[in-house]
Design an enzyme around this catalytic site. Structure first.
Site, PDB file in Angstrom:
ATOM      1  N   LYS A  80       4.702   4.533  -1.662  1.00 13.92           N
ATOM      2  CA  LYS A  80       4.812   5.867  -2.267  1.00 13.92           C
ATOM      3  C   LYS A  80       6.137   6.521  -1.917  1.00 13.92           C
ATOM      4  O   LYS A  80       6.649   7.363  -2.673  1.00 13.92           O
ATOM      5  CB  LYS A  80       3.651   6.757  -1.794  1.00 13.92           C
ATOM      6  CG  LYS A  80       2.324   6.361  -2.403  1.00 13.92           C
ATOM      7  CD  LYS A  80       1.176   7.106  -1.761  1.00 13.92           C
ATOM      8  CE  LYS A  80      -0.147   6.529  -2.230  1.00 13.92           C
ATOM      9  NZ  LYS A  80      -1.268   6.945  -1.369  1.00 13.92           N
ATOM     10  N   GLY A 134       0.821  -1.204   0.000  1.00 15.19           N
ATOM     11  CA  GLY A 134       0.000   0.000   0.000  1.00 15.19           C
ATOM     12  C   GLY A 134       0.856   1.255   0.000  1.00 15.19           C
ATOM     13  O   GLY A 134       1.990   1.259  -0.495  1.00 15.19           O
ATOM     14  N   SER A 135       0.306   2.294   0.607  1.00 14.89           N
ATOM     15  CA  SER A 135       0.867   3.637   0.455  1.00 14.89           C
ATOM     16  C   SER A 135       2.309   3.803   0.921  1.00 14.89           C
ATOM     17  O   SER A 135       2.952   4.782   0.550  1.00 14.89           O
ATOM     18  CB  SER A 135      -0.013   4.627   1.187  1.00 14.89           C
ATOM     19  OG  SER A 135      -1.354   4.433   0.803  1.00 14.89           O
ATOM     20  N   VAL A 136       2.807   2.900   1.770  1.00 16.28           N
ATOM     21  CA  VAL A 136       4.202   3.043   2.201  1.00 16.28           C
ATOM     22  C   VAL A 136       5.118   3.018   0.974  1.00 16.28           C
ATOM     23  O   VAL A 136       6.169   3.658   0.935  1.00 16.28           O
ATOM     24  CB  VAL A 136       4.580   1.938   3.212  1.00 16.28           C
ATOM     25  CG1 VAL A 136       6.043   2.009   3.582  1.00 16.28           C
ATOM     26  CG2 VAL A 136       3.724   2.049   4.468  1.00 16.28           C
TER      27      VAL A 136
END
Lengths: 607, 211
Positions: A325, A321-323
């Site tokens: 990014k 997920g967003s980690v």
């Protein structure tokens, strides 16, 4: 004798010449003959007896020798295996996580124990929770001087039993050395250490993977006994056991304990199914803690489910997920495509090919900087920024960050994760991979990737064991084999860390709770759609995580917390954030890392 | 001995024809007596031999006994050594238990201690405070003990909740409800259930009257 006879006969011939002395001679001669006969008979008798002896001797020594030797051995010779002491497994400071304790085995001499067998069996079976009849059978076994009654008994218990038996004068039970494996920290680090099963064989973890190193070599001894004491000058031979080597983990037991307890609280309070947490030394890549929940007590592994006996942080893969990014944006900065202040117009939704990408929060068209995209964790913003990369560029960066490759820590069943080859990507693949969906990682992989940003852009391969140690599969692992390679420039790492600081900013970011007063903390939340085990599709559950490092301008530790399938509706910020805060505060305090004293710049998140 | 003498005697006649027989006879008579001195010299020799023999046997016995004793002593000392080693090990284990972070945390919690929310340091040389000293609050803490294990449904049944009827009017209804309430409070589940049906009936009655 024969010589003596001839002269006698010769003497007889001239005897008629002297007639006067003849009768005297004859008498003498008859006397002599008689004694000679007696002698002959005597000698014959002796010869017969001696030859009987000789025949018997030949029979004993020559013909039946081996049978008698075997019989003699059974009579008084005792041969015992001398168990080697298994090396201990310690944390980085030498505190034992797995230790061989001086246990004892109870052995019986059935020729002696038969007399009071039932009483002895009652005591032994009761104290050691053994089967009474099994013990009784061993105590009464005929034609032997040696029987094992119980193995790996804690020495205090064994001695108490012997003392009780001595008090009642029930003889024939003795004790011998027999090391017991104990795990003094119980569940702390059990996921890494593993355990020894009831049969004394290694199962799971380091016990299994480093068995050759830890085991040592059993010795054996045989000697003659009489009345319980070794007979001096009796036959004896001993091969001393060779103790195993110790194994040192990079884990700090106290940090491991703290991390495990914080993780357990986080998973339980959020109603999650499982979780892992990693504490990594930024510069060396050594793992100070690698916690899993649910885990088990290494002293009683049988009480836990089979699936809880390993390390999820290394075996299970999930979509980060967003980690992710963090990795995408730092790569973009390194490639010179963007800066933290790059202005991005983020529409409410973004149509890519046949799919529509949403943000987790509903918004109109907003104007965010790249810092704002990271701080607010906007998928759309990340996709728009990442579209400046072609497939191969993004793939190469992610590969350099260690994704899709096993971390080779030396744990069995370590997963390599899954980063699909860029040749098979379509645009939507690149878009989702940029914000952490469609790519699978292990907890340690992701921690090491984020740690690259903390470590000034240099990837350090993580390690779980000190020095260089060889696993049973022949692989050499440990901190001594750690490698480094640069992934992004120092400047890109610094700028990314600055953007990550905005995440823990109470006003601007998604995880103000993760911030530590007085410190500059960089972090990133992650809330990913989770693939269920049953259907193999996104089943509506989430993987929430938080990765970060502190102090942001001079990082010492990277902490990564992952909670799978929470049911309280929380995200990476509200579930992972507080856990990160606690763990990070603890390690900073424990290792006396003072705040750097600088102030985090106010993030510019929109325009 | 006698055979030897016989030999000496019988050997002589062989040469008898050649030499004077008288001389031979004389020669036969000469028995040289054994020197008495030699016989006497045998005693010290015998003494020496027996002393050596007895000494040897005694020495051997002594050595054997000593070795046996040493063997006993060795066994005893080995036992003692292993007892002491076990003692040391159990003390070590006690120490380990006392040092165990779980144990320390439990003790600390009993004293009302909780981990600080944000670390701060005092520089001893200058007295400077590094970081922001923050009061530790229970909210920022975490559980050190596992949650209590869930009981199986069989052992932990849901509490039976009986709603008391709304008693607005009607003496019969209210008395029925009161009776139900009394029974409920004073008895087991089963009587509670009967009480429930009773109250239920009371409610029906009430509803009936209301209608």
């Amino acid at each position: 004798m024969t010589q003596g006879r001839r002269p006698t006969r010769a003497g007889r011939r001239p005897s008629p010449a002297s007639a006067v002395k003849a009768p005297r001679r004859r008498r003498r001669l008859s006397l002599r003959t008689r004694s000679l006969t007696r002698l002959r008979v005597g000698f014959l008798l002796i010869a017969m007896i001696v030859s009987v002896f000789a025949a018997r001797l030949f029979q004993l020594q020559g013909v039946d020798a081996s049978a008698y030797v075997a019989k003699a051995k059974a009579e008084g010779v005792v041969s015992v295996t001398l168990p080697a002491t298994r090396g201990s497994i310690t944390d980085r400071n030498g505190t034992p996580l797995a230790d061989s304790v001086d246990g004892l085995m109870l052995v019986a001499d059935p020729t002696v124990t038969t007399k009071h067998a039932s009483q002895i069996a009652t005591v032994v079976a009761h104290r050691l929770k053994l089967d009474y009849f099994d013990v009784l059978a061993r105590l009464q076994k005929p034609d032997t001087h040696f029987q094992y009654v119980a193995r790996r008994v804690p020495s205090t218990t064994a001695r108490a039993i012997v003392a009780t038996l001595d008090k009642h004068q029930w003889k024939g039970i003795a004790t011998r050395r027999d090391p017991v494996r104990s795990y003094p920290s119980k569940d702390v680090g059990a996921n890494l250490v593993g355990f020894m099963n009831d049969a004394g064989q290694p199962s799971e973890g380091a016990e299994l993977m480093f068995n050759d190193l830890l085991a040592g070599k059993d010795g054996h001894t045989s000697y003659e006994v009489g009345g319980g004491n070794q007979i001096p000058l009796g036959d004896s031979s001993t091969v001393e056991p060779r103790s195993g080597h110790d194994l040192r983990l990079t884990v700090d037991r106290d940090v491991q304990w703290y991390t495990q307890r914080v993780l357990r609280s986080a998973v339980q309070d959020s109603g999650g199914s499982s979780g892992s947490a990693v504490v990594m030394d930024t510069q060396t890549g050594e793992l100070l803690a690698l916690a899993d929940y649910p885990t088990y007590d290494a002293n009683q592994p049988g009480l836990s489910k089979q699936s809880d006996l390993g390390s999820r942080a290394l075996r299970d893969v999930y979509e980060p997920g967003s980690v992710e990014k963090v990795l995408t944006s730092s790569a973009l900065i390194d490639a010179g495509k963007v800066t933290p202040d790059t202005k991005i117009t983020v529409p409410p939704t973004l149509k890519r090919q046949d799919r529509v990408i949403h943000d987790y929060f509903v918004h109109p068209t907003i104007h965010l900087t790249l810092t704002g995209v990271i701080a607010k964790s906007s998928n759309i913003g990340t996709v728009l920024a990442a579209s400046q990369f072609d497939h191969e560029e993004l793939y190469d960066y992610l590969r350099d960050f260690g994704l899709g490759q096993s971390t080779d820590l030396g744990v069995s069943g370590e997963a390599a994760g899954d980063l699909p080859d860029w040749h098979q990507w379509s645009q939507i693949n690149q878009d989702t991979i940029a914000f952490g969906q469609g790519v699978a990682v292990t907890t340690v992989q992701m921690a090491a990737a984020v740690n690259t940003v903390a470590n000034g852009g240099v990837y350090v391969s993580p390690s779980l064991f000190e020095g260089r140690v060889k696993t049973v599969t022949g692989q050499v692992v440990g901190s001594g084999t750690s490698t480094e390679h640069r992934v992004i420039s120092k400047r890109a790492a610094k700028l990314t860390a600055g953007m990550m600081e905005a995440v823990t900013n109470p006003e601007a970011g998604t995880a103000g709770v993760a911030g530590i007063d007085g410190y500059r903390v960089a972090g990133k939340t992650g809330t990913a759609q989770r693939v269920g085990t049953k259907c193999g599709c996104y089943n509506g559950t989430f993987t929430t995580s938080f990765a970060g490092f502190a102090p942001a301008d001079k990082p010492r530790f990277t902490v990564y917390v992952v909670v799978q399938a929470p049911t309280n509706g929380g995200g990476g910020g509200s579930i992972g954030g507080p856990a990160f805060h606690k763990i990070m505060s603890y390690v900073l305090q424990k290792y006396a890392v003072p705040p750097t004293g600088t102030k985090a710049p106010t993030p510019k998140i929109d325009w | 001995m006698s055979t030897l003498m016989n030999q000496a005697r019988t050997r002589v006649p062989r040469f008898a024809p050649r030499f004077a027989e008288a001389a031979v006879e004389r020669a036969r008579l000469t028995v040289v007596p054994r020197a008495s001195g030699r016989r006497a010299a045998r005693v010290p020799f015998m003494l020496l031999v027996s002393v050596l023999l007895i000494g040897g046997v005694a020495g051997l016995l002594l050595i054997n006994t000593t070795m046996q004793q040493v063997s006993f002593h060795q066994t005893a000392l080995e036992d003692r050594a292993s007892v002491l080693a076990a003692q040391q090990q159990s003390l070590d284990m006690q120490l380990d238990q006392l040092r165990d972070p779980q144990h320390l945390a439990t003790r600390a919690r009993k004293l009302g201690m909780i981990p600080p929310a944000d670390p701060a340091f005092i520089q001893l040389g200058t007295g400077d405070v590094l970081g922001v000293p923050t009061a530790a609050v229970p909210d920022g803490s975490f559980r050190i003990d596992p949650l209590p294990t869930k009981k199986p449904r069989l052992l932990d049944p849901k509490p039976i909740v009986e709603k008391a009827p709304v008693t607005t009017d009607g003496a019969a209804a209210s008395s029925g409800g009161a009776a139900g309430g009394r029974k409920n409070g004073s008895a087991t589940d089963r009587t509670g259930a009967t009480a429930g049906t009773m109250t239920g009936r009371a409610t029906t009655q009430q509803q009936g009257s209301q209608r």
